[in-house]
Design an enzyme around this catalytic site. Structure first.
Site, PDB file in Angstrom:
ATOM      1  N   LYS A   9      10.779 139.372 -13.511  1.00 30.18           N
ATOM      2  CA  LYS A   9      10.761 140.269 -12.342  1.00 30.18           C
ATOM      3  C   LYS A   9      10.479 141.699 -12.773  1.00 30.18           C
ATOM      4  O   LYS A   9       9.714 142.422 -12.130  1.00 30.18           O
ATOM      5  CB  LYS A   9      12.107 140.218 -11.609  1.00 30.18           C
TER       6      LYS A   9
ATOM      7  N   HIS B 188      18.851 123.146 -18.159  1.00 30.34           N
ATOM      8  CA  HIS B 188      18.820 124.605 -18.035  1.00 30.34           C
ATOM      9  C   HIS B 188      19.537 125.359 -19.127  1.00 30.34           C
ATOM     10  O   HIS B 188      19.539 126.591 -19.127  1.00 30.34           O
ATOM     11  CB  HIS B 188      19.418 125.041 -16.695  1.00 30.34           C
TER      12      HIS B 188
ATOM     13  N   LYS C  74      22.419 141.166 -14.763  1.00 30.55           N
ATOM     14  CA  LYS C  74      22.485 139.707 -14.885  1.00 30.55           C
ATOM     15  C   LYS C  74      23.954 139.324 -14.996  1.00 30.55           C
ATOM     16  O   LYS C  74      24.813 140.203 -15.113  1.00 30.55           O
ATOM     17  CB  LYS C  74      21.703 139.230 -16.117  1.00 30.55           C
ATOM     18  N   ARG C  75      24.256 138.006 -14.960  1.00 29.55           N
ATOM     19  CA  ARG C  75      25.639 137.592 -15.177  1.00 29.55           C
ATOM     20  C   ARG C  75      26.161 138.195 -16.484  1.00 29.55           C
ATOM     21  O   ARG C  75      25.409 138.338 -17.445  1.00 29.55           O
ATOM     22  CB  ARG C  75      25.726 136.061 -15.231  1.00 29.55           C
TER      23      ARG C  75
ATOM     24  N   LYS D 211      24.571 137.085 -23.566  1.00 29.27           N
ATOM     25  CA  LYS D 211      23.569 138.021 -23.027  1.00 29.27           C
ATOM     26  C   LYS D 211      23.716 139.421 -23.645  1.00 29.27           C
ATOM     27  O   LYS D 211      22.858 140.277 -23.505  1.00 29.27           O
ATOM     28  CB  LYS D 211      23.673 138.084 -21.504  1.00 29.27           C
TER      29      LYS D 211
ATOM     30  N   THR E 189      14.770 134.685 -15.967  1.00 32.98           N
ATOM     31  CA  THR E 189      13.756 134.981 -14.952  1.00 32.98           C
ATOM     32  C   THR E 189      13.831 136.453 -14.572  1.00 32.98           C
ATOM     33  O   THR E 189      12.854 137.007 -14.074  1.00 32.98           O
ATOM     34  CB  THR E 189      13.949 134.123 -13.689  1.00 32.98           C
TER      35      THR E 189
HETATM   36  C1  LIG Z   1      16.839 136.800 -11.210  1.00 34.64           C
HETATM   37  C2  LIG Z   1      18.278 136.845 -10.944  1.00 34.64           C
HETATM   38  C3  LIG Z   1      19.185 136.380 -11.901  1.00 34.64           C
HETATM   39  C4  LIG Z   1      18.754 135.840 -13.248  1.00 34.64           C
HETATM   40  O1  LIG Z   1      18.675 136.900 -14.165  1.00 34.64           O
HETATM   41  P1  LIG Z   1      18.573 136.642 -15.750  1.00 34.64           P
HETATM   42  O2  LIG Z   1      18.307 138.011 -16.284  1.00 34.64           O
HETATM   43  O3  LIG Z   1      17.401 135.733 -15.942  1.00 34.64           O
HETATM   44  O4  LIG Z   1      19.855 136.082 -16.183  1.00 34.64           O
HETATM   45  C5  LIG Z   1      20.532 136.450 -11.616  1.00 34.64           C
HETATM   46  N1  LIG Z   1      20.986 136.960 -10.441  1.00 34.64           N
HETATM   47  C6  LIG Z   1      20.140 137.428  -9.512  1.00 34.64           C
HETATM   48  C7  LIG Z   1      20.698 138.000  -8.257  1.00 34.64           C
HETATM   49  C8  LIG Z   1      18.765 137.392  -9.723  1.00 34.64           C
HETATM   50  O5  LIG Z   1      17.945 137.852  -8.775  1.00 34.64           O
END
Ligand SMILES: *Cc1c(COP(=O)(O)O)cnc(C)c1O
Length: 826
Positions: A668, A365, A556-557, A562, A664
């Site tokens: 979305k 990953h 995101k984190r 990032k 991911t």
């Molecule tokens: C989809 C999702 C992530 C992943 O987000 P990235 O932008 O791909 O890092 C992290 N936390 C939550 C709650 C999510 O739904």
């Protein structure tokens, strides 16, 4: 035998007519309440129990179906699951939405009003855990006989509070009230041993090993149903909880060491107390190591128990089971299966290895070096002495094979060894996972290429056929049908409902891109979603934003790679321009951030602090007349993503090229009609290929250019001197404009940028600014913007996790769906 026993098998499927009476039954007899005394939580509980009954019938049927067919099964091993709330998801997947609405009508209960009483299950950090949750949904929906295994952490990912601009971590007490979605299965409790020594003995001249552990912990399984969409399949997620065994450790009590016995109990039970709040770096390393073994040991025992119900010949094992490792976290599995086969099942080493290495698949990953786990040999010596022997033996045989393939190349042996000698003796867990697996996959095309060419080139050259790509996906049930019901309805009106299980069907929306009525409805839905988001922002932060603002979102984190920092530097730049009276036409721009930082990650926490301080200054500056707003919503989680994403106009996916394995979140947003501003990284590249270059905004250095920069003598301080925009922004921060009374707190951020800028923020800054400028121009043309947004939705079919899971099932797992036999007509 009770003569009426068979009646238990006759289904009590809930009919619309009986929903109300089930509900009242639970309210009365489970909660002891009536309509006068019932709280909203009581009502939620009674509703959830009613749904659960509905699920259990189908769950039993599914088990029967699998038991009768004895198919090859998938076992998905993941230390993390970010499930989010299950109440609405379960009702939707059951197809019981209308039934529930109508069934409860006479009581005046609208189930949707109570869904927020569920405490969400957040047993993961971010993308990796959410991926596992999307995969469970897809596996059930595709009729795949799959079991998810995980840990039942008492505390999931911490709750993030903000105190004077700083992140503060609070425990997530998700089990404080009943968890209606789990069922304890004490009968499948398993023992997990630790420590002690290994005895060697001989039978007929063959060396045998007997592990005499020093203590034992019990693993108690809790099962959660995984509801397939519209197919009556309910799979299982089995989560293990640690409990100290009095039976196994009773001697201490008998010898009067009451205190020692009890403290050992507490110690044993800490194993599943808490999720490690960081998927990039390790803390509490030794406990984490034991946690991993506990997880693996419980799960492998359970898999073997199931196998033995159907076969007594372990040569069949790879035909009956495939175990997918979600990252290196469960890779001790390889040595655990070997131990069981060799020591407990008395199978010779070569056959045991043939069975083991055919049974695993490994998903990588991340290429961040700190996340490729290596465990000190000392940990193994202390807790898993027999596993250490097995790993050494595996390594010796493996290196023997490699030396035949590469005669005279000692360096390759050193590089590929399972054991790292310097500076500290460690076991390379990723290497163990690779040699023990039939398949090694990355999670986007570019990431899989980087694995082959840069991260594991020696392994790729030695075993080229083992490497493959499986681009991540997201479940359209949660991320469109549930999160954006109005858009889902509009799509269904136009093209029917097949898209829910075949997302490529969304392509049919392309014929409506120039349809004025459709575009208008599409915009209207976005506007409604924005109103809801504005409401949430006000509720969570007190900041008032305009309903018709441009919502520019990065959730995101929080991590340096990032580049939330680059985003906020851009905001500061815009603020400087507005202060200098550059004309600003058009709508308000809202820059929205959310995300958690690992508690020990100082820089990430300071980035949060900077965002919050900048927000405070800008949001309270009357001179800029509400042209921009900055918000940081605390405690990002799945249920929050479900509100934010459908309202977003611009999705920020701006990692340094080469750093984000897939992402991911990016998927979305695009699926919900946000346009992406992104680097050529991870799945962004594939999203661009699908939606078309005109419908995404890319900027910045690509992977090769970043590599070149890194090798050249990159001097961020020169860029600072040469580029007046960068200089102005950095100088403003350094002047304590955003840290009045907290003088100097952002120096570490500025110094890190000026001296090193590891993530090439300055190098990409101009390109990022220009790209934003272009986006703003495009946004002003409502017609073309809407068209691009619609084309994003229409062309995201590839990114359904159903597509991903089909590829895993066909290419790696060789597992087929199981369908109930059609009832014969009598
Ligand atoms: C989809 C999702 C992530 C992943 O987000 P990235 O932008 O791909 O890092 C992290 N936390 C939550 C709650 C999510 O739904």
């Amino acid at each position: 035998m009770n003569p009426n026993w068979d009646n238990i098998d006759s289904q009590v499927t809930i009919q619309q007519e009986s929903i109300a009476s089930f509900f009242v039954h639970y309210l009365k007899f489970f909660s002891g309440k009536d309509r006068h005394s019932a709280s909203e939580l009581d009502i939620y509980n009674a509703l959830a129990y009613t749904i659960r009954d509905h699920i259990i019938e189908k769950w039993l049927e599914t088990k029967k179906l699998y038991n009768n067919n004895e198919p090859k099964r998938v076992y998905y091993l993941s230390m993390e699951y970010l499930l989010g709330r299950l109440f609405t998801n379960n009702i939707i997947n059951l197809g019981a939405d209308e039934q529930f609405k109508k069934g409860l009508k006479k009581l005046g209960v609208n189930w949707e009003d109570f869904s927020t009483w569920e405490r969400e299950s957040a047993l993961g950090n971010g993308g990796l855990g959410r991926l596992a949750a999307c995969f469970l949904d897809s596996m059930a929906t595709l009729n795949l006989p799959a079991v998810g295994y995980g840990l039942r952490y008492e505390y999931g990912i911490f709750r993030q509070d903000i105190c004077q601009g700083y992140q503060v971590e609070e425990p997530d007490e998700w089990l404080k009230f009943d968890n209606i979605w789990e069922m304890k299965r004490v009968e499948h409790t398993v023992p997990v041993h630790f420590g002690g020594e290994v005895e060697v003995y001989h039978i007929d001249g063959v060396e045998k090993h007997n592990w005499c552990p020093s203590y034992t912990v019990l693993g108690i399984p809790y099962d959660m149903p995984v509801v397939g969409y519209g197919n009556n399949i309910i799979n299982t997620l089995r989560l293990w909880s640690a409990k100290v065994s009095e039976e196994f450790n009773l001697q201490d009590f008998n010898q009067g060491n009451y205190i020692d016995a009890v403290s050992e109990k507490v110690e044993g039970e800490t194993l599943t107390k808490v999720l490690y709040p960081d998927d990039r770096t390790e803390s509490g390393r030794e406990l984490r190591f034991r946690q991993q073994y506990f997880f693996v040991c419980c799960s492998i025992q359970d898999i073997i128990r199931k196998f033995k119900k159907e076969s007594n010949d372990f040569r069949d094992f790879p035909k009956k089971a495939v175990i997918q490792l979600n990252d290196t976290h469960p890779s001790i599995s390889v040595s655990e299966l070997m131990r069981i086969l060799v020591d407990e099942e008395d199978i010779n080493w070569d056959l045991a290895w043939e069975i083991t290495s055919k049974s695993f698949g490994y998903t990588n990953h991340t290429i961040l070096p700190e996340a490729l786990e290596k465990w000190p040999v000392e940990f193994f010596q202390r807790h898993l002495p027999r596993h250490l022997q097995i790993i050494y033996e595996l390594n010796q045989r493996f290196l023997q094979k490699i030396s035949v393939m590469h005669p005279g190349d000692n360096d390759i042996l050193r590089r590929m060894s399972l054991v790292e000698e310097y500076p500290q003796k460690k076991i390379r867990m990723a290497h163990l996972a690779i040699i023990g697996s039939t398949s090694v996959n990355g999670v986007s095309e570019i990431h899989s290429e980087i694995l082959k060419s840069q991260v594991m080139p020696d392994f790729y050259k030695s075993f080229p056929n083992r490497f493959n790509n499986k681009t991540n996906g997201i479940t359209p049930r949660r991320w469109l049908l549930q999160a954006n019901p109005d858009l889902a309805d509009l799509i269904t009106q136009k093209i029917g409902k097949d898209w829910v299980c075949d997302l490529s069907k969304l392509k049919q929306l392309e014929k409506y891109v120039d349809d004025k009525a459709f575009s208008k409805q599409f915009r209207k839905i976005k506007a409604t979603n924005k109103e809801k988001l504005a409401q949430l922002i006000k509720e969570k932060t007190g900041v008032v934003v305009k309903n018709d603002a441009i919502f520019d979102v990065q959730i995101k984190r929080i991590h340096e790679y990032k580049r939330q920092l680059m985003n906020i530097l851009h905001v500061i730049h815009l603020y400087c321009e507005l202060r200098e009276n550059k004309d600003h036409k058009g709508p308000q721009r809202v820059f929205l951030f959310a995300g958690k930082a690992a508690p020990g990650y100082y820089m990430a926490k300071m980035i949060i602090k900077l965002i919050l301080n900048v927000a405070k200054v800008i949001n309270n500056d009357e001179l800029i007349n509400d042209k921009i707003k900055v918000v940081f919503i605390p405690n990002y989680k799945v249920s929050m993503a479900e509100v934010i994403i459908p309202a977003t106009d611009i999705s920020e996916q701006i990692s340094t090229a080469g750093k984000e394995a897939s992402g991911t979140g990016n998927m979305k947003f695009a699926l919900n009609g946000a346009l992406t501003i992104g680097t050529l990284d991870g799945a962004n590249i594939e999203i661009m290929n699908e939606v078309g270059k005109d419908n995404i905004f890319t900027f910045g250095l690509d992977i090769d250019e970043i590599k070149t920069k890194r090798q050249s003598n990159y001097q961020p301080n020169e860029l600072y001197e040469q580029n007046p925009k960068i200089k102005k922004v950095v100088d403003l921060i350094q002047s304590n404009f955003f840290s009045f009374n907290e003088s100097g707190i952002f120096d570490p951020i500025c110094n890190s940028l000026l001296s090193e800028d590891q993530y090439f923020i300055f190098a990409d800054f101009d390109s990022y600014l220009d790209c934003h400028e272009k986006i703003l121009q495009e946004y002003r043309n409502e017609k073309t913007w809407t068209k691009k947004a619609i084309l994003n939705v229409a062309r995201m079919g590839k990114f359904s996790s159903d597509r991903t899971i089909k590829e895993y099932a066909e290419d790696i797992w060789k597992v087929s769906p199981v369908f109930p036999k059609k009832a014969k007509k009598s």
